[in-house]
Design a protein around this motif. Structure first.
Motif, mmCIF file in Angstrom:
data_model
loop_
_atom_site.group_PDB
_atom_site.id
_atom_site.type_symbol
_atom_site.label_atom_id
_atom_site.label_comp_id
_atom_site.label_asym_id
_atom_site.label_seq_id
_atom_site.Cartn_x
_atom_site.Cartn_y
_atom_site.Cartn_z
ATOM 1 N N MET A 147 0.834 -1.180 0.000
ATOM 2 C CA MET A 147 0.000 0.000 0.000
ATOM 3 C C MET A 147 0.882 1.248 0.000
ATOM 4 N N ALA A 148 0.547 2.217 -0.802
ATOM 5 C CA ALA A 148 1.335 3.439 -0.912
ATOM 6 C C ALA A 148 1.156 4.315 0.324
ATOM 7 N N GLN A 149 2.247 4.930 0.728
ATOM 8 C CA GLN A 149 2.200 5.845 1.853
ATOM 9 C C GLN A 149 1.835 7.235 1.368
ATOM 10 N N LYS A 150 1.362 8.063 2.310
ATOM 11 C CA LYS A 150 1.099 9.454 1.967
ATOM 12 C C LYS A 150 2.436 10.158 1.772
ATOM 13 N N PRO A 151 2.486 11.163 0.902
ATOM 14 C CA PRO A 151 3.735 11.900 0.706
ATOM 15 C C PRO A 151 4.142 12.633 1.987
ATOM 16 N N MET A 152 5.446 12.762 2.183
ATOM 17 C CA MET A 152 5.957 13.489 3.344
ATOM 18 C C MET A 152 5.666 14.975 3.147
ATOM 19 N N THR A 153 5.139 15.622 4.168
ATOM 20 C CA THR A 153 4.852 17.056 4.091
ATOM 21 C C THR A 153 6.116 17.849 4.404
ATOM 22 N N LYS A 154 6.068 19.133 4.117
ATOM 23 C CA LYS A 154 7.213 19.993 4.406
ATOM 24 C C LYS A 154 7.490 20.010 5.910
ATOM 25 N N THR A 155 6.450 20.058 6.721
ATOM 26 C CA THR A 155 6.618 20.061 8.169
ATOM 27 C C THR A 155 7.332 18.798 8.636
ATOM 28 N N GLN A 156 6.931 17.654 8.106
ATOM 29 C CA GLN A 156 7.583 16.392 8.463
ATOM 30 C C GLN A 156 9.027 16.367 7.981
ATOM 31 N N LEU A 157 9.270 16.883 6.776
ATOM 32 C CA LEU A 157 10.626 16.932 6.232
ATOM 33 C C LEU A 157 11.517 17.824 7.089
ATOM 34 N N VAL A 158 11.007 18.980 7.490
ATOM 35 C CA VAL A 158 11.776 19.894 8.337
ATOM 36 C C VAL A 158 12.092 19.233 9.674
ATOM 37 N N ALA A 159 11.119 18.556 10.263
ATOM 38 C CA ALA A 159 11.333 17.885 11.554
ATOM 39 C C ALA A 159 12.402 16.794 11.428
ATOM 40 N N THR A 160 12.352 16.004 10.365
ATOM 41 C CA THR A 160 13.340 14.942 10.147
ATOM 42 C C THR A 160 14.718 15.524 9.877
ATOM 43 N N LEU A 161 14.778 16.572 9.065
ATOM 44 C CA LEU A 161 16.042 17.245 8.776
ATOM 45 C C LEU A 161 16.653 17.817 10.054
ATOM 46 N N ALA A 162 15.837 18.446 10.880
ATOM 47 C CA ALA A 162 16.315 19.023 12.136
ATOM 48 C C ALA A 162 16.877 17.935 13.057
ATOM 49 N N GLU A 163 16.190 16.819 13.109
ATOM 50 C CA GLU A 163 16.627 15.715 13.965
ATOM 51 C C GLU A 163 17.948 15.116 13.481
ATOM 52 N N ARG A 164 18.033 14.837 12.187
ATOM 53 C CA ARG A 164 19.236 14.182 11.647
ATOM 54 C C ARG A 164 20.446 15.100 11.596
ATOM 55 N N ALA A 165 20.235 16.401 11.385
ATOM 56 C CA ALA A 165 21.353 17.343 11.305
ATOM 57 C C ALA A 165 21.628 18.015 12.648
ATOM 58 N N ASP A 166 20.891 17.630 13.681
ATOM 59 C CA ASP A 166 21.044 18.197 15.026
ATOM 60 C C ASP A 166 20.879 19.721 14.988
ATOM 61 N N LEU A 167 19.767 20.160 14.370
ATOM 62 C CA LEU A 167 19.429 21.574 14.267
ATOM 63 C C LEU A 167 18.078 21.809 14.914
ATOM 64 N N ASP A 168 17.775 23.081 15.193
ATOM 65 C CA ASP A 168 16.407 23.372 15.617
ATOM 66 C C ASP A 168 15.546 23.472 14.355
ATOM 67 N N LYS A 169 14.242 23.362 14.522
ATOM 68 C CA LYS A 169 13.332 23.318 13.367
ATOM 69 C C LYS A 169 13.361 24.616 12.561
ATOM 70 N N LYS A 170 13.549 25.746 13.240
ATOM 71 C CA LYS A 170 13.577 27.035 12.537
ATOM 72 C C LYS A 170 14.774 27.091 11.577
ATOM 73 N N THR A 171 15.936 26.635 12.035
ATOM 74 C CA THR A 171 17.137 26.624 11.198
ATOM 75 C C THR A 171 16.984 25.637 10.048
ATOM 76 N N ALA A 172 16.409 24.471 10.333
ATOM 77 C CA ALA A 172 16.191 23.457 9.300
ATOM 78 C C ALA A 172 15.226 23.977 8.236
ATOM 79 N N ALA A 173 14.173 24.672 8.668
ATOM 80 C CA ALA A 173 13.202 25.231 7.717
ATOM 81 C C ALA A 173 13.862 26.298 6.851
ATOM 82 N N ALA A 174 14.713 27.124 7.447
ATOM 83 C CA ALA A 174 15.415 28.164 6.691
ATOM 84 C C ALA A 174 16.360 27.533 5.672
ATOM 85 N N ALA A 175 17.054 26.463 6.075
ATOM 86 C CA ALA A 175 17.965 25.781 5.155
ATOM 87 C C ALA A 175 17.200 25.162 3.991
ATOM 88 N N LEU A 176 16.069 24.531 4.268
ATOM 89 C CA LEU A 176 15.258 23.921 3.213
ATOM 90 C C LEU A 176 14.712 24.981 2.258
#
Length: 96
Positions: A1-30
């Protein structure tokens, strides 16, 4: 079964977690990355993201197209389209 696409909010949260950044910095980088790719491709350049693919602009010549509702032939002006060539690494990871 296909999954729903990852949203920008989810992508920012994952990026922040993996790069050890806060969400605001991760969102700015994206947002900065998106802006850079958009500007470069709009100017006719290309951007290659290792492991993801190549984003580029391609010119399409003037051509005849058909209106599917009426079957009428219409002349379509030349235009530009964005193309993405998916990297082999991404293709291979999907087929493992």
């Amino acid at each position: 079964m296909a999954q729903k696409p990852m949203t920008k909010t989810q992508l920012v949260a994952t990026l922040a977690e993996r790069a050890d950044l806060d969400k605001k910095t991760a969102a700015a980088a994206l947002d900065a990355l998106t802006g850079i790719v958009t500007e470069t491709v709009a100017e006719g350049g290309a951007v290659t993201l290792h492991g993801l693919g190549k984003f580029y602009c391609r010119e399409r010549p003037e051509r005849m197209v058909r209106n599917p509702a009426t079957g009428e032939q219409i002349k379509k002006e030349a235009d530009r389209v964005v193309k993405v060539t998916v990297a082999k690494a991404l293709k291979d990871s999907v087929n493992e």
